[in-house]
Every structure is written in structure tokens, then in C-alpha cells.
Motif scaffolding. Structure first.
Motif, PDB file in Angstrom:
ATOM      1  N   SER A  66      13.401  -0.026   8.628  1.00  0.00           N
ATOM      2  CA  SER A  66      13.079  -0.179   7.213  1.00  0.00           C
ATOM      3  C   SER A  66      11.687   0.317   6.953  1.00  0.00           C
ATOM      4  CB  SER A  66      13.200  -1.655   6.813  1.00  0.00           C
ATOM      5  OG  SER A  66      12.319  -2.429   7.579  1.00  0.00           O
ATOM      6  N   GLU A  67      11.451   0.825   5.718  1.00  0.00           N
ATOM      7  CA  GLU A  67      10.135   1.308   5.345  1.00  0.00           C
ATOM      8  C   GLU A  67       9.175   0.136   5.247  1.00  0.00           C
ATOM      9  OE1 GLU A  67       9.050   4.303   5.002  1.00  0.00           O
ATOM     10  OE2 GLU A  67      10.972   5.248   5.447  1.00  0.00           O
ATOM     11  N   ALA A  68       7.905   0.395   5.514  1.00  0.00           N
ATOM     12  CA  ALA A  68       6.897  -0.656   5.448  1.00  0.00           C
ATOM     13  C   ALA A  68       6.716  -1.085   4.009  1.00  0.00           C
ATOM     14  CB  ALA A  68       5.581  -0.153   6.025  1.00  0.00           C
ATOM     15  N   SER A  69       6.481  -2.368   3.802  1.00  0.00           N
ATOM     16  CA  SER A  69       6.292  -2.899   2.455  1.00  0.00           C
ATOM     17  C   SER A  69       4.995  -2.378   1.880  1.00  0.00           C
ATOM     18  CB  SER A  69       6.266  -4.427   2.512  1.00  0.00           C
ATOM     19  OG  SER A  69       5.217  -4.858   3.356  1.00  0.00           O
ATOM     20  N   PRO A  70       4.943  -2.190   0.552  1.00  0.00           N
ATOM     21  CA  PRO A  70       3.715  -1.671  -0.055  1.00  0.00           C
ATOM     22  C   PRO A  70       2.573  -2.646   0.130  1.00  0.00           C
ATOM     23  CG  PRO A  70       5.236  -2.455  -1.733  1.00  0.00           C
ATOM     24  CD  PRO A  70       5.984  -2.483  -0.451  1.00  0.00           C
ATOM     25  N   PRO A  71       1.351  -2.137   0.167  1.00  0.00           N
ATOM     26  CA  PRO A  71       0.205  -3.010   0.396  1.00  0.00           C
ATOM     27  C   PRO A  71      -0.039  -3.913  -0.798  1.00  0.00           C
ATOM     28  CG  PRO A  71      -0.529  -0.813  -0.186  1.00  0.00           C
ATOM     29  CD  PRO A  71       0.957  -0.740  -0.051  1.00  0.00           C
ATOM     30  N   PRO A  72      -0.607  -5.079  -0.584  1.00  0.00           N
ATOM     31  CA  PRO A  72      -0.929  -5.962  -1.708  1.00  0.00           C
ATOM     32  C   PRO A  72      -2.008  -5.331  -2.567  1.00  0.00           C
ATOM     33  CG  PRO A  72      -1.919  -6.765   0.317  1.00  0.00           C
ATOM     34  CD  PRO A  72      -1.024  -5.630   0.696  1.00  0.00           C
ATOM     35  N   PRO A  73      -2.093  -5.751  -3.830  1.00  0.00           N
ATOM     36  CA  PRO A  73      -3.120  -5.186  -4.716  1.00  0.00           C
ATOM     37  C   PRO A  73      -4.503  -5.401  -4.127  1.00  0.00           C
ATOM     38  CG  PRO A  73      -1.536  -6.484  -5.965  1.00  0.00           C
ATOM     39  CD  PRO A  73      -1.247  -6.745  -4.524  1.00  0.00           C
ATOM     40  N   GLY A  74      -5.342  -4.407  -4.269  1.00  0.00           N
ATOM     41  CA  GLY A  74      -6.697  -4.495  -3.748  1.00  0.00           C
ATOM     42  C   GLY A  74      -7.496  -3.300  -4.203  1.00  0.00           C
ATOM     43  N   THR A  75      -8.616  -3.076  -3.552  1.00  0.00           N
ATOM     44  CA  THR A  75      -9.475  -1.955  -3.902  1.00  0.00           C
ATOM     45  C   THR A  75      -8.902  -0.658  -3.341  1.00  0.00           C
ATOM     46  OG1 THR A  75     -10.797  -2.247  -1.914  1.00  0.00           O
ATOM     47  CG2 THR A  75     -11.465  -3.496  -3.865  1.00  0.00           C
ATOM     48  N   ALA A  76      -9.482   0.436  -3.775  1.00  0.00           N
ATOM     49  CA  ALA A  76      -9.049   1.739  -3.261  1.00  0.00           C
ATOM     50  C   ALA A  76      -9.322   1.854  -1.769  1.00  0.00           C
ATOM     51  CB  ALA A  76      -9.765   2.854  -4.026  1.00  0.00           C
ATOM     52  N   LEU A  77     -10.409   1.223  -1.305  1.00  0.00           N
ATOM     53  CA  LEU A  77     -10.701   1.238   0.131  1.00  0.00           C
ATOM     54  C   LEU A  77      -9.639   0.470   0.904  1.00  0.00           C
ATOM     55  CD1 LEU A  77     -12.651   2.057   2.379  1.00  0.00           C
ATOM     56  CD2 LEU A  77     -13.921  -0.050   1.959  1.00  0.00           C
ATOM     57  N   ASP A  78      -9.137  -0.646   0.322  1.00  0.00           N
ATOM     58  CA  ASP A  78      -8.062  -1.396   0.976  1.00  0.00           C
ATOM     59  C   ASP A  78      -6.806  -0.543   1.094  1.00  0.00           C
ATOM     60  OD1 ASP A  78      -9.720  -3.576   1.190  1.00  0.00           O
ATOM     61  OD2 ASP A  78      -9.059  -4.454  -0.715  1.00  0.00           O
ATOM     62  N   HIS A  79      -6.476   0.205   0.033  1.00  0.00           N
ATOM     63  CA  HIS A  79      -5.301   1.081   0.075  1.00  0.00           C
ATOM     64  C   HIS A  79      -5.480   2.173   1.129  1.00  0.00           C
ATOM     65  CE1 HIS A  79      -2.826  -0.236  -3.422  1.00  0.00           C
ATOM     66  NE2 HIS A  79      -3.981  -0.776  -3.811  1.00  0.00           N
ATOM     67  N   LEU A  80      -6.668   2.768   1.180  1.00  0.00           N
ATOM     68  CA  LEU A  80      -6.924   3.806   2.183  1.00  0.00           C
ATOM     69  C   LEU A  80      -6.819   3.231   3.590  1.00  0.00           C
ATOM     70  CD1 LEU A  80      -7.831   6.640   3.029  1.00  0.00           C
ATOM     71  CD2 LEU A  80     -10.197   5.890   2.729  1.00  0.00           C
ATOM     72  N   ARG A  81      -7.396   2.041   3.803  1.00  0.00           N
ATOM     73  CA  ARG A  81      -7.334   1.410   5.120  1.00  0.00           C
ATOM     74  C   ARG A  81      -5.890   1.111   5.510  1.00  0.00           C
ATOM     75  NH1 ARG A  81      -9.645  -3.007   3.962  1.00  0.00           N
ATOM     76  NH2 ARG A  81     -11.774  -2.227   4.196  1.00  0.00           N
ATOM     77  N   TYR A  82      -5.104   0.619   4.549  1.00  0.00           N
ATOM     78  CA  TYR A  82      -3.703   0.283   4.831  1.00  0.00           C
ATOM     79  C   TYR A  82      -2.916   1.531   5.216  1.00  0.00           C
ATOM     80  CZ  TYR A  82       1.174  -0.874   3.970  1.00  0.00           C
ATOM     81  OH  TYR A  82       2.526  -1.018   4.093  1.00  0.00           O
ATOM     82  N   ARG A  83      -3.057   2.615   4.426  1.00  0.00           N
ATOM     83  CA  ARG A  83      -2.301   3.833   4.708  1.00  0.00           C
ATOM     84  C   ARG A  83      -2.734   4.450   6.043  1.00  0.00           C
ATOM     85  NH1 ARG A  83       2.290   4.479   2.859  1.00  0.00           N
ATOM     86  NH2 ARG A  83       2.066   6.721   3.225  1.00  0.00           N
ATOM     87  N   LEU A  84      -4.017   4.375   6.334  1.00  0.00           N
ATOM     88  CA  LEU A  84      -4.518   4.949   7.579  1.00  0.00           C
ATOM     89  C   LEU A  84      -4.030   4.151   8.784  1.00  0.00           C
ATOM     90  CD1 LEU A  84      -6.287   7.211   8.675  1.00  0.00           C
ATOM     91  CD2 LEU A  84      -8.254   5.701   8.490  1.00  0.00           C
ATOM     92  N   GLN A  85      -4.084   2.825   8.695  1.00  0.00           N
ATOM     93  CA  GLN A  85      -3.611   2.004   9.812  1.00  0.00           C
ATOM     94  C   GLN A  85      -2.095   2.076   9.958  1.00  0.00           C
ATOM     95  OE1 GLN A  85      -5.257  -1.884   9.111  1.00  0.00           O
ATOM     96  NE2 GLN A  85      -7.358  -1.253   9.634  1.00  0.00           N
ATOM     97  N   LEU A  86      -1.376   2.267   8.827  1.00  0.00           N
ATOM     98  CA  LEU A  86       0.069   2.453   8.906  1.00  0.00           C
ATOM     99  C   LEU A  86       0.403   3.760   9.625  1.00  0.00           C
ATOM    100  CD1 LEU A  86       2.913   1.491   8.107  1.00  0.00           C
ATOM    101  CD2 LEU A  86       2.628   2.706   5.939  1.00  0.00           C
ATOM    102  N   LEU A  87      -0.337   4.827   9.310  1.00  0.00           N
ATOM    103  CA  LEU A  87      -0.140   6.103  10.006  1.00  0.00           C
ATOM    104  C   LEU A  87      -0.456   5.960  11.493  1.00  0.00           C
ATOM    105  CD1 LEU A  87       0.377   9.186   9.888  1.00  0.00           C
ATOM    106  CD2 LEU A  87      -2.052   9.466   9.363  1.00  0.00           C
TER     107      LEU A  87
END
Length: 286
Positions: free
Chosen positions: A3-24
């Protein structure tokens, strides 16, 4: 199917970047920081790779791009995320020219102006238009310089990517060479073990032969001793025999000498008999 990973919880743009980078990073098996740095052709250190992946603070785009390429991610996606982080951390403000500030501070002209006032206002507007035109030209030149600099940086970046690709290819060749050398080393290790076993067997056989040779040497010494004793005994017997023969020869010589003396005396006495007969003397008894 995973299954695809669940979307990250709402947060700052840095949180989104960190989430996508760690997911990769996780989708690539979470390689170590040293492995990620090696995949960049050692363009960055493992410490820099770790700082980018932890993403505690906004990373530089050059380092982030190298890490994303090393993990096989989309640079366009992460460029958009990085721009969002930069806009959030340091938003860009539209510059306000000094002429505009002066215009805002200056009072608005009166709705009814005389001809001299209109001439003055027209001259002022013409002067402002000239300044804006000059500023536009300067801005255009700065823009052209910036575009040229960006094109130069793009070319340099393309060269670096090409060099990085060559380095990666060279790294693959080095890995193949290392694997070949490891196989050769393993083969040589087996050969060394075989030669060591053969050397131990030869050493044991040599020691066994040395023991047999020492036994032969002892037997040879014993035979030499027996031969020497026998030779000494034979020499002693021969010496005794020689002495006996010498004694016999000496006795024979003495007897022969005595016999010769006796024979000479007999011959001498017989030679004296005719003269005695002539002289009238009776012959002596033999």
C-alpha cells in the motif's frame, strides 16, 4: 501489493520536505550515509549526506539534488518542495523603488491646475519616466547577466553530472575489479592452504628421511668401527707374523753364518792335511 504511504500530517514546508526525503530514503532500503555519499561519487561527505537526510534545517539545493539523485528520486518534485521551504523561511518581498516611495510621500496634485503647474507636473512625470526607463535598462542588464550566470551554472552542473556519471561508471568498474581481485585473493588463499598442507607433508617426509639417514649414518659408523677393529687386528697379526718371520730369518742367517764358519774351518783343515803329510806328521783325525 504494498500500500502507498499515508500522506504526511499538516505541518510546515520543511516538515513536508523532511517527510518526502525520508520516505524516499526508506523506499531505497535506508542505505547508510556513507553509501549515499559513495553513490554521489563522493561529491559530498557522509556527514553532509546525513545532515541532508535528517533535514533538521533547510538544506542547500546542490546537496539536496545530489542526495535525491543518489536515491533515484525526482529532482523536479524536490525542487518544488525546496522552493516552498525557502519561501516559507525567507519570503521574497517586492522591491519598492525610491521614486515610488517619493511618489507615495508627495502630496497628490490639486484637481484644478494652472498651466505652469501642468508644465511642472509634466516635467516631473517625464523625469520619473526617464528614471524608470533607466532603471528598467539596468534591471534588464542585470537580468541578462543573471540568465547568463544561470546558463553557465547549468552547463557546469551538466558537466558535473556527466563527470558524476563517469565516476559512477568508474566506480562500477572498480567494484568489478575489486570483485575480481577478491576472487583471485580467495583462489590464492586456497592455493596457499594447499601449499601449506603439501609443505607440512614434505616436511614430515623429510624428517622421516632424516631419521632413516641418521640410522644409516649410525650403521655406517658402526661398520667403520668394526672394519677399523678388524683392520687393526689384521695389522697386529701381520706385524706379529712379520716379526716371527724376521726372527726366523735372523735365526737362519745366524745358523747360515755358523755353517759357513764351520765350512770354512773344515775346508781350511783339509787344505792343511797335504802339507802335514809331506812333513811326516800324522794326519789329524777328522
Amino acid at each position: 501489493m504494498a500500500s502507498e504511504a499515508s500522506p504526511p500530517p499538516p505541518g510546515t514546508a520543511l516538515d513536508h520536505l523532511r517527510y518526502r526525503l525520508q520516505l524516499l530514503h526508506r523506499r531505497n532500503g535506508e542505505p547508510s550515509f556513507r553509501v549515499v555519499a559513495q553513490r554521489t561519487g563522493k561529491a559530498i561527505s557522509h556527514t553532509t549526506a546525513g545532515n541532508v537526510l535528517r533535514c533538521d534545517s533547510p538544506p542547500g539545493w546542490g546537496f539536496l539534488e545530489l542526495v535525491v539523485e543518489a536515491l533515484g528520486g525526482s529532482t523536479e518534485e524536490f525542487r518544488a518542495l525546496w522552493i516552498a521551504v525557502r519561501d516559507e523561511a525567507s519570503p521574497l518581498a517586492l522591491p519598492t523603488p525610491a521614486a515610488w516611495e517619493e511618489e507615495e510621500d508627495s502630496p497628490a496634485p490639486a484637481p484644478l491646475l494652472s498651466m505652469p503647474d501642468l508644465d511642472a507636473a509634466e516635467e516631473d512625470l517625464q523625469d520619473r519616466a526617464t528614471k524608470r526607463s533607466r532603471r528598467e535598462g539596468e534591471t534588464r542588464r542585470e537580468l541578462l547577466l543573471a540568465l547568463e550566470a544561470r546558463a553557465d551554472l547549468t552547463d557546469r552542473l551538466a558537466d558535473l553530472h556527466e563527470q558524476l556519471g563517469r565516476e559512477r561508471g568508474r566506480n562500477e568498474q572498480l567494484r568489478e575489479r575489486i570483485a575480481s581481485l577478491e576472487a583471485d585473493r580467495l583462489e590464492h588463499g586456497w592455493r596457499i592452504e594447499r601449499l601449506q598442507d603439501e609443505l607440512r607433508a614434505v616436511r614430515d617426509e623429510r624428517l622421516h628421511l632424516m631419521e632413516r639417514l641418521n640410522g644409516l649414518h649410525a650403521r655406517r659408523a658402526e661398520l667403520y668401527f668394526m672394519w677399523a677393529r678388524e683392520e687393526e687386528s689384521q695389522r697386529h697379526e701381520a706385524e706379529l707374523g712379520r716379526r716371527e718371520r724376521d726372527a726366523e730369518v735372523l735365526a737362519l742367517r745366524q745358523r747360515l753364518g755358523a755353517a759357513e764358519e764351520l765350512l770354512r774351518s773344515v775346508l781350511a783343515s783339509r787344505a792343511d792335511e797335504p802339507s802335514a803329510r809331506r812333513d811326516g806328521a800324522p794326519p789329524s783325525a777328522p
